[in-house]
Design a protein around this motif. Sequence first.
Motif, mmCIF file in Angstrom:
data_model
loop_
_atom_site.group_PDB
_atom_site.id
_atom_site.type_symbol
_atom_site.label_atom_id
_atom_site.label_comp_id
_atom_site.label_asym_id
_atom_site.label_seq_id
_atom_site.Cartn_x
_atom_site.Cartn_y
_atom_site.Cartn_z
ATOM 1 N N SER A 54 7.613 47.726 -9.411
ATOM 2 C CA SER A 54 6.283 47.635 -10.025
ATOM 3 C C SER A 54 5.204 47.462 -8.954
ATOM 4 C CB SER A 54 6.234 46.480 -11.020
ATOM 5 O OG SER A 54 6.489 45.249 -10.382
ATOM 6 N N ARG A 55 5.500 46.691 -7.917
ATOM 7 C CA ARG A 55 4.537 46.501 -6.821
ATOM 8 C C ARG A 55 4.286 47.826 -6.104
ATOM 9 N NH1 ARG A 55 3.522 42.424 -2.968
ATOM 10 N NH2 ARG A 55 1.931 43.193 -1.527
ATOM 11 N N PHE A 56 5.340 48.590 -5.876
ATOM 12 C CA PHE A 56 5.199 49.878 -5.217
ATOM 13 C C PHE A 56 4.341 50.830 -6.042
ATOM 14 C CE2 PHE A 56 6.554 54.183 -4.154
ATOM 15 C CZ PHE A 56 6.503 54.170 -2.767
ATOM 16 N N ALA A 91 9.920 52.718 -18.250
ATOM 17 C CA ALA A 91 8.542 52.330 -18.564
ATOM 18 C C ALA A 91 8.232 50.895 -18.154
ATOM 19 C CB ALA A 91 8.277 52.507 -20.053
ATOM 20 N N ILE A 92 9.260 50.057 -17.991
ATOM 21 C CA ILE A 92 9.029 48.629 -17.731
ATOM 22 C C ILE A 92 8.262 48.376 -16.434
ATOM 23 C CG2 ILE A 92 10.150 46.416 -17.303
ATOM 24 C CD1 ILE A 92 12.351 47.284 -19.248
ATOM 25 N N PRO A 93 8.683 48.911 -15.274
ATOM 26 C CA PRO A 93 7.913 48.644 -14.056
ATOM 27 C C PRO A 93 6.511 49.248 -14.088
ATOM 28 C CG PRO A 93 9.651 50.245 -13.622
ATOM 29 C CD PRO A 93 9.914 49.675 -14.971
ATOM 30 N N VAL A 94 6.344 50.331 -14.839
ATOM 31 C CA VAL A 94 5.003 50.926 -14.954
ATOM 32 C C VAL A 94 4.087 49.973 -15.722
ATOM 33 C CG1 VAL A 94 3.653 52.874 -15.818
ATOM 34 C CG2 VAL A 94 5.933 53.266 -14.847
ATOM 35 N N ARG A 95 4.587 49.394 -16.813
ATOM 36 C CA ARG A 95 3.792 48.422 -17.571
ATOM 37 C C ARG A 95 3.455 47.211 -16.703
ATOM 38 N NH1 ARG A 95 7.243 49.715 -22.038
ATOM 39 N NH2 ARG A 95 8.503 47.857 -21.634
ATOM 40 N N GLU A 96 4.410 46.768 -15.899
ATOM 41 C CA GLU A 96 4.154 45.633 -15.012
ATOM 42 C C GLU A 96 3.085 45.980 -13.978
ATOM 43 O OE1 GLU A 96 7.970 44.767 -13.391
ATOM 44 O OE2 GLU A 96 8.669 43.656 -15.154
ATOM 45 N N PHE A 147 0.674 48.170 -14.417
ATOM 46 C CA PHE A 147 -0.592 48.187 -15.150
ATOM 47 C C PHE A 147 -1.155 46.774 -15.295
ATOM 48 C CE2 PHE A 147 0.219 52.347 -17.739
ATOM 49 C CZ PHE A 147 0.060 53.075 -16.568
ATOM 50 N N ARG A 148 -0.287 45.821 -15.649
ATOM 51 C CA ARG A 148 -0.745 44.443 -15.832
ATOM 52 C C ARG A 148 -1.260 43.857 -14.515
ATOM 53 N NH1 ARG A 148 3.629 44.049 -19.684
ATOM 54 N NH2 ARG A 148 5.068 43.324 -18.061
ATOM 55 N N VAL A 168 -7.639 48.442 -13.370
ATOM 56 C CA VAL A 168 -7.225 49.133 -14.598
ATOM 57 C C VAL A 168 -7.690 48.321 -15.798
ATOM 58 C CG1 VAL A 168 -5.177 49.665 -16.002
ATOM 59 C CG2 VAL A 168 -5.252 50.347 -13.601
ATOM 60 N N THR A 169 -8.052 49.028 -16.863
ATOM 61 C CA THR A 169 -8.416 48.393 -18.131
ATOM 62 C C THR A 169 -7.363 48.736 -19.163
ATOM 63 O OG1 THR A 169 -10.787 48.554 -17.630
ATOM 64 C CG2 THR A 169 -10.167 48.228 -19.932
ATOM 65 N N ILE A 170 -6.822 47.715 -19.827
ATOM 66 C CA ILE A 170 -5.811 47.922 -20.863
ATOM 67 C C ILE A 170 -6.426 47.569 -22.209
ATOM 68 C CG2 ILE A 170 -3.541 47.261 -21.727
ATOM 69 C CD1 ILE A 170 -2.759 46.520 -18.888
ATOM 70 N N GLU A 171 -6.430 48.523 -23.129
ATOM 71 C CA GLU A 171 -6.997 48.313 -24.452
ATOM 72 C C GLU A 171 -5.917 48.483 -25.507
ATOM 73 O OE1 GLU A 171 -11.273 49.826 -24.923
ATOM 74 O OE2 GLU A 171 -10.383 51.264 -23.522
ATOM 75 N N PRO A 172 -5.875 47.602 -26.518
ATOM 76 C CA PRO A 172 -4.881 47.727 -27.590
ATOM 77 C C PRO A 172 -4.990 49.082 -28.283
ATOM 78 C CG PRO A 172 -5.989 45.601 -27.695
ATOM 79 C CD PRO A 172 -6.731 46.419 -26.687
ATOM 80 N N ASN A 173 -3.851 49.699 -28.495
ATOM 81 C CA ASN A 173 -3.748 50.982 -29.197
ATOM 82 C C ASN A 173 -4.350 52.159 -28.431
ATOM 83 O OD1 ASN A 173 -2.637 49.580 -31.456
ATOM 84 N ND2 ASN A 173 -4.707 49.100 -32.167
#
Length: 260
Positions: free
Chosen positions: A26-28, A61-66, A68-69, A77-82
Amino acid sequence: MTTHKPDVFAASSFRDAQFEPRQSTSRFIADALRAAIVEGSLLPGEPLRQDAIARQFSVSAIPVREAFRQLDSEGWVTIEPNRGASVSLQSADEAREIYEIRASLESLAIGIAIEHHTPETLATCRALLEAAANEPDPALYVVRNEQFHMSLYAPANRPRLMELIGQMHRRGERYLRVKFGLPTFKGQSDAEHEAIFEAMRARDIEAAQRLVARHLLATGELVYRFLSEAQAFAQSTHAKKRRRPAARHAATSSTGEAKP
């Protein structure tokens, strides 16, 4: 708003980087996304497609979500619900505040560090100063710039202070690229770096602190004005486009024929 480019990392300086033993996936990915934003391969407001990025790096998808966070917490990055994640829009106010914070932290750090510099650490600072001055690539310049600044403060031996400064550098990278693209910036910035280094080598704490603060505050104000003017121009252009249909409608008679 454009769609995600599947080959966006092809031009990234991180594309051929090797995984370090303790570096998480995820860091990479976060580093690669950050580099793509700095380089302009990913534009403000552009959506980040989780599935496409996962395929790009051959991961789940898990490391990509991490990633993003992590980037969301840093303001990239901006994360918006839905709606998912997208590249954060550039903010004139944020840019100015980042450099105000940096001016305060870094003037403190250089004041502490000066008395602890040695001929060896000064030689390191000089080498990094010259590396930044001779770097024409904007994406690599932001790295060289941070390395030079951090070398000024390293002898202070204040790890928490250095961590805070590092965080502000990362948040300000995309804004430094804006300044890099403005006329006369490179030569002026290099000259300011030189003056800061000479004050530090002379053990002049007051001058070094003043020059660092002035250098950073001026950068913040320059980027603030540039982004404010760009935003005002975009809003004006948008308003003109909205008025055009109304004008055409007013010029049309009730029978649907244009008035002479």
